[in-house]
Design an enzyme around this catalytic site. Structure first.
Site, short mmCIF file in Angstrom:
data_model
loop_
_atom_site.label_atom_id
_atom_site.label_comp_id
_atom_site.label_asym_id
_atom_site.label_seq_id
_atom_site.Cartn_x
_atom_site.Cartn_y
_atom_site.Cartn_z
N LYS A 75 0.88 -1.21 -0.10
CA LYS A 75 0.17 -0.02 -0.10
C LYS A 75 0.86 1.24 0.09
O LYS A 75 1.70 1.44 0.81
CB LYS A 75 -0.95 -0.01 1.25
CG LYS A 75 -2.11 1.19 1.51
CD LYS A 75 -2.82 1.01 2.64
CE LYS A 75 -4.02 2.05 2.62
NZ LYS A 75 -4.94 1.53 3.80
N SER A 150 -9.62 1.65 2.51
CA SER A 150 -8.76 2.36 1.93
C SER A 150 -7.46 1.43 1.00
O SER A 150 -7.13 2.15 0.16
CB SER A 150 -8.01 3.38 2.54
OG SER A 150 -7.31 2.89 3.43
N SER A 174 -9.77 -0.69 6.76
CA SER A 174 -9.29 -0.68 5.51
C SER A 174 -8.56 -1.78 4.74
O SER A 174 -8.28 -1.73 3.79
CB SER A 174 -8.49 0.61 5.48
OG SER A 174 -8.96 1.70 5.37
#
Ligand SMILES: [Mg+2]
Ligand SMILES: [Zn+2]
Lengths: 483, 94, 482
Positions: A75, A150, A174
């Site tokens: 990420k 996310s 997330s």
């Protein structure tokens, strides 16, 4: 079966038996990425050539221990020395850290191969990856839908088989929510189990780095590498790290599982409720004791979260002032204007919204009514869990109230979007470990089941999840991406 | 509306965010609706509840007082072009 | 007609804790390095970087608290103090707001010969900010440069109660505070390097009034002298303002050293809203009583104890004892000398007069002084056995101060040995008397002054090396014999 279709543990096996080389693996994934990335758009930065070079070195060195020779994605708010780390923000569009996050150092040490940095909602603020400053990522199961967020880029990349695993971060769901939306396994560890050093924070008291992978065994393998004490993060606890992999086979016989009635109300889709209830039956068949319980303050977790997380974020994101790194407005002729214009220009709408909300909640005259109130509610939520865990080993719930939605559906309506995290947020508020695993399909879209445990009992979660996985087929379902 | 435009401007000032006029209007509407939503917390009587500031039952994590040299200045400051004589350069303060 | 006013002063003092490394990272805590060379991604506030608390900073803070008679917290925490400034890399300062490490202490100062307690409201740990270098005056500069070497240096902020009633009391408090911190080994307290910084809150009220007047805060007073002058100026300004029928507005002021006036920096209307909240990156600190007691046991002698001891064991007057116990180095020098010399008062006199004069003249600290206690005692012994006169000793002492040479060497090189040989002196006396018959007559006629002239003549002939006591004695004897 293509090489890119293999999970981590099989790739590992093939490397160790000398069947394939690491370079072949990277080539296969590079090929796969070239086929599907244009549709999925999971990556902000790709470095297949770098991974290939590393792979050649690993092959030369031999000895495929740990995750040596296995490619992965990160990420893009986990800092990588020498590789751009953008947080999907204009603010850090060109930011190249001069340091590695602790977890990245761990992965380098085990000689895993970094393929690239995956997309996210800007600074991890969002539940759909639509808030990326660069482009939205698409759900590999239905390209007109969101992958969740996310960590949407990470979940989509694993789901689309662009990399066999990714690291993500989870502040209010997330990792688990995009894992559920993309039909992969997502582990959010106990707060304090994995170092946050070098991970750009959203809300420091809630953030935790975790794993997204095809299955529970892969998760355990990767988790074994990244879990553990870091003296450079005082909130990363010095407790023993058990052998997560060998614990997998212990089954669920006699394990006491609670399912909280509130998690089957709260606007949860009927199909999802049904799928999770069916999964609970399965666990019961496998020997678990399953009972209904109550977590009475559940519905207050989300409003409390939407005060605490923005409050922390308002301070965490204050350092982006244009002075030492990142975007700077060059028009301003004094430093106060420079700060405000830099931040006003380079932050996206949702980030600004949360900074404003958090600043307001902490500001003079509102602190007690908002921030302090939320801290007290956090105590209530945490005690709810304590009470249940006094008599149960695990709690099982749906991961999300709905299946993945159409891109753009909730852009104008933040609260409905926030509601997506309603079942995952309480876990962060209490600092507990939890995992989302695939537990069904509805209208061709994957559904997730969430398994929650006491602090530092990730092993028990994975043990139960593995038993479930071994006796069902959900985890082997994958999106049919036309090539 | 829970918030008016003046309050939005005040908070934006505290947060050092330049907002365009249309952003301010949007902020008034959206922040108000979120604040309305979080008002739900007032259903709970929390007078006797201790705030939970640290979730971990951990305290006293220290480092020993040992030094390491600072980072190479060129490297440290490679993240910006706005520098002079080994220092960060910013516009005037006032 | 003018009212009688009472002055009310409270001080906020920041001291840098004397650690090797910074408070939250391993960068050196060291003054005077090249800009941005004692900086890492943590103290430069890079994204994702986390603080780890330096244990020594905590222990020094506890020591300071004990030395200031404070209650040491059982649990304390760090908060984030949010404000934007280019010298503050994270845009928040890690500080202690809700739960400081030390509270409710006091210091004693002397007011008109009686002890007075000045309350310590609290003392808390925090990190320092970096330094801004304005290109020219702050109001005219086009741009500013930022050096982060100081960013993350550990500070203890010590907040007094508003217990001081004059600029002099404020100065005495600050001197005493500095002494206590120096003795405890908490800080080197160098005001000129900024390791001790002082802000003063000043208000006045009509005599007898209980309510506090509106206060102003004077920032960054970087010497004892500016502290005293700034307060005096500010008290007068406030008095004049009230006498003119005006009101005092709460504002932050700065002391203009050049013009010797206070100037407004900002008024309360634009005051900050710091939005303090607990820092989630740092876990709480639990301070066990065992830990506190262990630190207390290791605490060295404090100024008050030293003063008592000097009075009791060395027989020094209170004034001398107070001055000598204002600095541990000074006291150590005294102790080393007094241990090997019978008359402590003589040591104290030399230190307070000659040594202080030279230290002040050269703007030096006693730790930089080249004279060692051995040589100092040797010099005193030479005075006592008549080898040199008190006047010669001053020259010897100056030379010792300048070069660090031993008194033996100086006396020898300069031929400064005193003539104490009675036979030789008698011959000189006779010669001078023969050469000055009128003066002798004057003396015999009762002119006492004449004796001084004769002594002077002998000193002149001997280039000052004659033992003046002996000369006097022999002169008188010879004159009566004749
Ligand atoms: Mg302070
Ligand atoms: Zn540093």
């Amino acid at each position: 079966m293509n090489l890119w279709d293999f999970p981590v543990y099989l790739l590992q096996h093939k490397l160790q038996s000398g069947e394939i080389s690491s370079v072949e693996i990277v080539r296969a994934f590079r090929e796969r990425i070239s086929q599907v990335e244009g549709k999925v758009k999971a990556f902000i930065t790709l470095d297949e050539e770098g991974a290939l070079r590393e792979a050649a070195r690993v092959d030369q060195e031999g000895g495929y221990t740990g995750l040596a020779g296995i490619p992965y994605g990160l990420k893009d708010l986990i800092c990588t020395r020498g590789m751009k780390t953008t947080c999907a923000s204009r603010m850090l569009e060109d930011f190249i850290p001069v340091y590695d996050a602790f977890v990245v150092a761990k992965l380098r040490e085990t000689r895993a191969l970094l393929m690239g940095k995956t997309n996210l909602d800007e600074f991890a603020m969002g539940s759909s990856t639509e808030q990326s400053a660069f482009f939205p990522t698409r759900n590999p199961w239905a390209l007109d839908r969101v992958p969740g967020g996310s960590s949407g880029g990470s979940a989509a990349a694993v789901s689309a088989r662009e990399v066999p695993f990714c690291l993500g971060t989870d502040t209010g769901g997330s990792i688990r929510q995009p894992a559920a939306y993309c039909g992969v396994v997502g582990l959010k560890p106990t707060y304090g189990r994995v170092s946050r050093r070098g991970v750009v924070p959203y809300a420091s008291s809630l953030d935790q780095v975790g794993v997204l992978a095809q299955n529970v065994r892969d998760c355990a393998l990767v988790f074994s590498i990244i879990a553990g004490h870091d003296p450079g993060d005082t909130t990363c606890v010095n407790v023993p790290v058990p052998d997560f992999v060998s614990a997998l086979d212990e089954g669920v016989k006699g394990i006491k599982i609670a399912y909280p009635r509130e998690y089957f109300a709260l606007g949860v889709d009927e199909e999802i409720k049904a799928a999770v209830m069916k999964s609970l039956k399965k666990l019961e068949e496998l020997g678990a004791i399953v009972e209904e319980v109550s977590l009475p303050h559940s519905e207050y977790a989300l409003p409390a979260y939407y005060l605490l997380a923005p409050a922390e974020a308002s301070a965490n994101l204050a350092r982006f002032d244009g002075v030492r790194y990142g975007y700077r407005d060059l028009e301003a002729d004094n430093v106060i204007d420079m700060f405000a214009q830099t931040r006003g220009t380079a932050f996206g709408a949702e980030v600004k919204r949360r900074i404003m909300l958090g600043t307001y909640a902490l500001s003079s005259g509102y602190y007690d009514a908002y921030y302090l109130k939320a801290l007290k509610v956090r105590r209530l939520i945490s005690s709810d869990f304590d009470k249940v865990f006094a008599s149960y080993d695990l709690i099982v719930t749906p991961t999300t109230p709905t299946p993945p939605f159409i891109i753009g559906a909730h852009v104008e309506d933040p609260i409905t979007l926030y509601m997506n995290d309603i079942l995952t947020v309480p876990v962060n508020m209490a600092g507990l470990p939890a995992m989302s695993i695939p537990c069904g399909l509805t209208r061709g879209l994957p559904l997730g089941m969430q398994i929650i445990a006491k602090p530092f009992a990730e092993s028990l979660i994975m043990q139960a999840a593995y038993a479930f996985e071994q006796n069902t087929e959900y985890h082997s379902m994958k999106p049919e991406l036309e090539v | 509306m829970v918030l008016n435009i003046k309050e939005v401007e005040h908070v934006a000032g505290l947060a050092r965010l330049t907002l365009k006029p249309e952003e301010k209007k949007e902020m008034v509407a959206r922040l108000s609706s979120i604040l309305n939503y979080v008002d739900k917390l007032n259903e709970l009587d929390t007078d006797k509840v201790e705030p939970l500031t640290h979730i971990l039952p951990v305290n006293n994590v220290f480092r020993e007082d040992k030094t390491e040299p600072g980072m190479d200045r060129e490297l440290l400051m490679s993240s910006t072009d706005m520098k002079e004589d080994g220092q960060y350069k910013v516009p005037k303060i006032m | 007609m003018g009212h009688e006013y009472e002055t009310v002063i409270g001080l906020e003092v920041h001291v840098e804790l004397h650690t090797k490394s910074k408070i939250f990272c391993a960068c050196p805590n060291e003054f005077g390095a090249e800009p941005n060379t004692h900086v890492c991604p943590i103290c430069a506030g890079f994204p994702g970087m986390l603080p780890v608390l330096n244990k020594e900073a905590v222990e020094l803070s506890i020591k300071a608290g004990l030395a200031l008679n404070c209650h040491i917290a059982e649990v304390c925490k760090f908060d984030r103090k949010n404000y934007f400034y280019p010298d503050l890399p994270k845009a928040y300062q890690i500080s202690q707001f809700a739960m400081p490490i030390c509270q409710q202490g006091y210091l004693e100062i002397d007011v008109d010969g009686a002890p007075k307690r000045i309350g310590i409201h609290r003392a808390h740990m925090e990190e320092d900010a970096g330094k801004l270098i304005h290109q020219g005056a702050i109001t005219e500069t086009l741009y500013t440069l930022v050096d982060l070497n100081r960013s993350g240096v550990p500070l203890l902020e010590i907040v007094s109660e508003p217990d001081m009633r004059s600029a002099e009391e404020a100065r005495d408090y600050l001197e005493k505070l500095r002494a206590v911190l120096l003795f405890a080994g908490v800080s080197d307290c160098k005001m000129e390097e900024g390791s001790l910084r002082c802000d003063a809150n000043v208000s006045i009220r009509p005599l007898g009034e209980k309510k506090l007047g509106t206060r102003t805060e004077i920032k960054n007073l970087n010497s004892f002298r500016s502290l005293e002058r700034a307060i005096e100026y500010e008290v007068n300004r406030q008095k004049e303002r009230l006498e003119d029928g005006g009101t005092i507005i709460q504002e932050t002021l700065t002391w203009d050293e050049e013009k010797q006036v206070t100037r407004s920096l900002r008024s309360k209307e634009e005051a900050h809203d710091y939005r303090y909240f607990p820092d989630p990156d740092l876990v709480p600190i639990h301070i066990s009583r065992d830990w506190v007691e262990a630190l207390r046991r290791n605490l060295p002698e404090m100024p008050d104890q030293a003063r008592e001891r000097l009075m009791k064991e060395q027989g020094l007057p209170a004034y001398d004892a107070a001055i000598i116990s204002l600095s541990p180095d000074y006291l150590a020098f005294f102790d080393a000398c007094a241990a090997r010399y019978s008359n402590a008062k003589v040591v104290s006199n030399w230190m307070m007069v000659e040594l202080n004069r030279l230290l002040n003249l050269h703007n030096m600290n006693i730790s930089e002084c080249k004279i060692n206690s051995n040589d100092f005692i040797l010099m005193l012994n030479y005075i006592d056995n008549g080898t040199i006169s008190g006047k010669m000793a001053k020259n010897v002492f100056e030379e010792m101060f300048a070069t660090g040479s031993s008194p033996d060497k100086i006396i020898q090189e300069k031929g400064m040995v005193q003539i104490s040989d009675e036979k030789a002196l008698l011959q000189l006396v006779r010669k001078v008397l023969e050469e000055n018959p009128e003066v002798v007559r004057d003396y015999k006629n009762g002119k006492e002054k004449a004796l001084g002239f004769l002594v002077g003549q002998i000193m002149k002939v001997t280039k000052g090396q004659a033992n003046p006591g002996l000369v006097n004695k022999i002169l008188k004897e010879t004159l009566t014999e004749e």
